[in-house]
Scaffold this motif. Structure first.
Motif, mmCIF file in Angstrom:
data_model
loop_
_atom_site.group_PDB
_atom_site.id
_atom_site.type_symbol
_atom_site.label_atom_id
_atom_site.label_comp_id
_atom_site.label_asym_id
_atom_site.label_seq_id
_atom_site.Cartn_x
_atom_site.Cartn_y
_atom_site.Cartn_z
ATOM 1 N N GLY A 83 0.789 -1.225 0.000
ATOM 2 C CA GLY A 83 0.000 0.000 0.000
ATOM 3 C C GLY A 83 0.817 1.269 0.000
ATOM 4 O O GLY A 83 0.289 2.361 0.175
ATOM 5 N N SER A 84 2.134 1.143 -0.205
ATOM 6 C CA SER A 84 2.991 2.323 -0.242
ATOM 7 C C SER A 84 2.609 3.218 -1.430
ATOM 8 O O SER A 84 2.425 2.728 -2.540
ATOM 9 C CB SER A 84 4.445 1.873 -0.367
ATOM 10 N N ASP A 85 2.494 4.525 -1.193
ATOM 11 C CA ASP A 85 2.154 5.497 -2.250
ATOM 12 C C ASP A 85 3.141 5.445 -3.406
ATOM 13 O O ASP A 85 2.778 5.575 -4.560
ATOM 14 C CB ASP A 85 2.205 6.929 -1.689
ATOM 15 N N SER A 86 4.416 5.283 -3.047
ATOM 16 C CA SER A 86 5.465 5.350 -4.077
ATOM 17 C C SER A 86 5.688 4.008 -4.779
ATOM 18 O O SER A 86 6.328 3.969 -5.820
ATOM 19 C CB SER A 86 6.770 5.846 -3.455
ATOM 20 N N HIS A 87 5.181 2.920 -4.226
ATOM 21 C CA HIS A 87 5.394 1.602 -4.837
ATOM 22 C C HIS A 87 4.082 0.824 -4.870
ATOM 23 O O HIS A 87 3.975 -0.270 -4.301
ATOM 24 C CB HIS A 87 6.449 0.813 -4.067
ATOM 25 N N THR A 88 3.066 1.395 -5.531
ATOM 26 C CA THR A 88 1.719 0.817 -5.492
ATOM 27 C C THR A 88 1.640 -0.596 -6.081
ATOM 28 O O THR A 88 0.766 -1.359 -5.700
ATOM 29 C CB THR A 88 0.702 1.715 -6.226
ATOM 30 N N ASP A 89 2.550 -0.914 -7.020
ATOM 31 C CA ASP A 89 2.487 -2.227 -7.669
ATOM 32 C C ASP A 89 3.253 -3.309 -6.920
ATOM 33 O O ASP A 89 3.321 -4.445 -7.373
ATOM 34 C CB ASP A 89 3.073 -2.146 -9.088
ATOM 35 N N TRP A 90 3.880 -2.920 -5.801
ATOM 36 C CA TRP A 90 4.795 -3.842 -5.119
ATOM 37 C C TRP A 90 4.239 -4.332 -3.785
ATOM 38 O O TRP A 90 3.468 -3.655 -3.124
ATOM 39 C CB TRP A 90 6.139 -3.155 -4.888
ATOM 40 N N VAL A 91 4.702 -5.504 -3.398
ATOM 41 C CA VAL A 91 4.372 -6.041 -2.076
ATOM 42 C C VAL A 91 5.695 -6.462 -1.425
ATOM 43 O O VAL A 91 6.583 -6.996 -2.092
ATOM 44 C CB VAL A 91 3.366 -7.216 -2.173
ATOM 45 N N SER A 92 5.806 -6.168 -0.138
ATOM 46 C CA SER A 92 6.975 -6.613 0.614
ATOM 47 C C SER A 92 6.604 -7.870 1.379
ATOM 48 O O SER A 92 5.526 -7.959 1.962
ATOM 49 C CB SER A 92 7.434 -5.521 1.583
ATOM 50 N N VAL A 93 7.509 -8.828 1.352
ATOM 51 C CA VAL A 93 7.257 -10.137 1.952
ATOM 52 C C VAL A 93 8.264 -10.343 3.079
ATOM 53 O O VAL A 93 9.469 -10.129 2.880
ATOM 54 C CB VAL A 93 7.439 -11.239 0.874
ATOM 55 N N ALA A 94 7.776 -10.717 4.258
ATOM 56 C CA ALA A 94 8.684 -10.944 5.397
ATOM 57 C C ALA A 94 9.644 -12.079 5.032
ATOM 58 O O ALA A 94 9.228 -13.213 4.782
ATOM 59 C CB ALA A 94 7.879 -11.278 6.646
ATOM 60 N N LEU A 95 10.928 -11.735 4.975
ATOM 61 C CA LEU A 95 11.955 -12.640 4.443
ATOM 62 C C LEU A 95 11.940 -14.018 5.100
ATOM 63 O O LEU A 95 12.055 -15.036 4.430
ATOM 64 C CB LEU A 95 13.340 -11.997 4.616
ATOM 65 N N SER A 96 11.785 -14.050 6.418
ATOM 66 C CA SER A 96 11.937 -15.327 7.128
ATOM 67 C C SER A 96 10.747 -16.259 6.971
ATOM 68 O O SER A 96 10.769 -17.385 7.470
ATOM 69 C CB SER A 96 12.228 -15.070 8.605
ATOM 70 N N THR A 97 9.712 -15.814 6.250
ATOM 71 C CA THR A 97 8.606 -16.730 5.972
ATOM 72 C C THR A 97 8.880 -17.538 4.701
ATOM 73 O O THR A 97 8.122 -18.455 4.381
ATOM 74 C CB THR A 97 7.263 -15.974 5.818
ATOM 75 N N LEU A 98 9.984 -17.202 4.005
ATOM 76 C CA LEU A 98 10.345 -17.996 2.820
ATOM 77 C C LEU A 98 10.924 -19.327 3.285
ATOM 78 O O LEU A 98 11.640 -19.382 4.288
ATOM 79 C CB LEU A 98 11.366 -17.243 1.958
ATOM 80 N N ASP A 99 10.604 -20.386 2.575
ATOM 81 C CA ASP A 99 11.044 -21.718 2.978
ATOM 82 C C ASP A 99 12.281 -22.184 2.236
ATOM 83 O O ASP A 99 12.697 -23.329 2.374
ATOM 84 C CB ASP A 99 9.895 -22.717 2.785
ATOM 85 N N GLU A 100 12.836 -21.311 1.435
ATOM 86 C CA GLU A 100 14.100 -21.647 0.788
ATOM 87 C C GLU A 100 14.979 -20.410 0.793
ATOM 88 O O GLU A 100 14.477 -19.297 0.903
ATOM 89 C CB GLU A 100 13.888 -22.205 -0.624
ATOM 90 N N PRO A 101 16.291 -20.598 0.734
ATOM 91 C CA PRO A 101 17.184 -19.450 0.846
ATOM 92 C C PRO A 101 16.974 -18.458 -0.282
ATOM 93 O O PRO A 101 16.749 -18.841 -1.422
ATOM 94 C CB PRO A 101 18.589 -20.061 0.768
ATOM 95 N N CYS A 102 17.001 -17.185 0.081
ATOM 96 C CA CYS A 102 16.850 -16.122 -0.906
ATOM 97 C C CYS A 102 18.187 -15.390 -0.921
ATOM 98 O O CYS A 102 18.498 -14.621 -0.020
ATOM 99 C CB CYS A 102 15.719 -15.195 -0.457
ATOM 100 N N ASN A 103 19.009 -15.694 -1.901
ATOM 101 C CA ASN A 103 20.352 -15.118 -1.942
ATOM 102 C C ASN A 103 20.341 -13.767 -2.633
ATOM 103 O O ASN A 103 20.254 -13.676 -3.841
ATOM 104 C CB ASN A 103 21.310 -16.072 -2.659
ATOM 105 N N VAL A 104 20.390 -12.748 -1.817
ATOM 106 C CA VAL A 104 20.383 -11.378 -2.329
ATOM 107 C C VAL A 104 21.579 -10.660 -1.703
ATOM 108 O O VAL A 104 21.791 -10.761 -0.496
ATOM 109 C CB VAL A 104 19.069 -10.660 -1.927
ATOM 110 N N ASP A 105 22.350 -9.979 -2.519
ATOM 111 C CA ASP A 105 23.573 -9.323 -2.019
ATOM 112 C C ASP A 105 23.276 -7.988 -1.344
ATOM 113 O O ASP A 105 23.933 -7.597 -0.398
ATOM 114 C CB ASP A 105 24.552 -9.056 -3.176
#
Ligand SMILES: [Zn+2]
Ligand SMILES: [Zn+2]
Length: 121
Positions: A83-105
């Motif tokens: 619901g961010s005004d500046s990023h209406t098309d995006w959703v943020s996902v709580a990282l630790s709810t992912l069940d596989e490693p998310c390798n982001v630098d």
């Protein structure tokens, strides 16, 4: 594709694209909602988040402005932020709810004005 779920696994979801960056948010609302010194999120386009199971258990809390914090009604896991005004098309996902490693630098820390004093970044 990355799979994720809440603590009780009633809600399962898939990210259809690989997130590019990790955001650690130290704001008071994230601290409260996650019961933690900071919340860690990855963001994807809303159209790249697919709820595979338990969508009816997803509850929204409007924490400020148009911001919706979504969590599992059964186990309370914090899952999504949108619901961010500046990023209406995006959703943020709580990282630790992912069940596989998310390798982001790339990791960025935001709202450090409310960072807990004992945490040394
Ligand atoms: Zn749950
Ligand atoms: Zn925050």
């Amino acid at each position: 594709m990355l799979k994720g779920s809440c603590l009780c696994t009633a809600i399962e979801f898939t990210l259809m694209s690989k997130p590019k960056a990790i955001t650690a948010c130290h704001c008071r609302m994230c601290q409260k909602h996650h019961g933690a010194p900071f919340a860690v999120y990855v963001s994807v386009l809303k159209t790249h988040l697919s709820i595979n199971k338990g969508a009816q258990l997803l509850v929204s809390y409007n924490s400020s402005g148009e911001i919706q914090r979504q969590f599992c009604q059964k186990c309370g896991s914090s899952l999504f932020w949108l619901g961010s005004d500046s990023h209406t098309d995006w959703v943020s996902v709580a990282l630790s709810t992912l069940d596989e490693p998310c390798n982001v630098d790339k990791v960025k820390h935001i709202h450090q004005e409310s960072k807990v004093c004992w945490l040394d970044l």
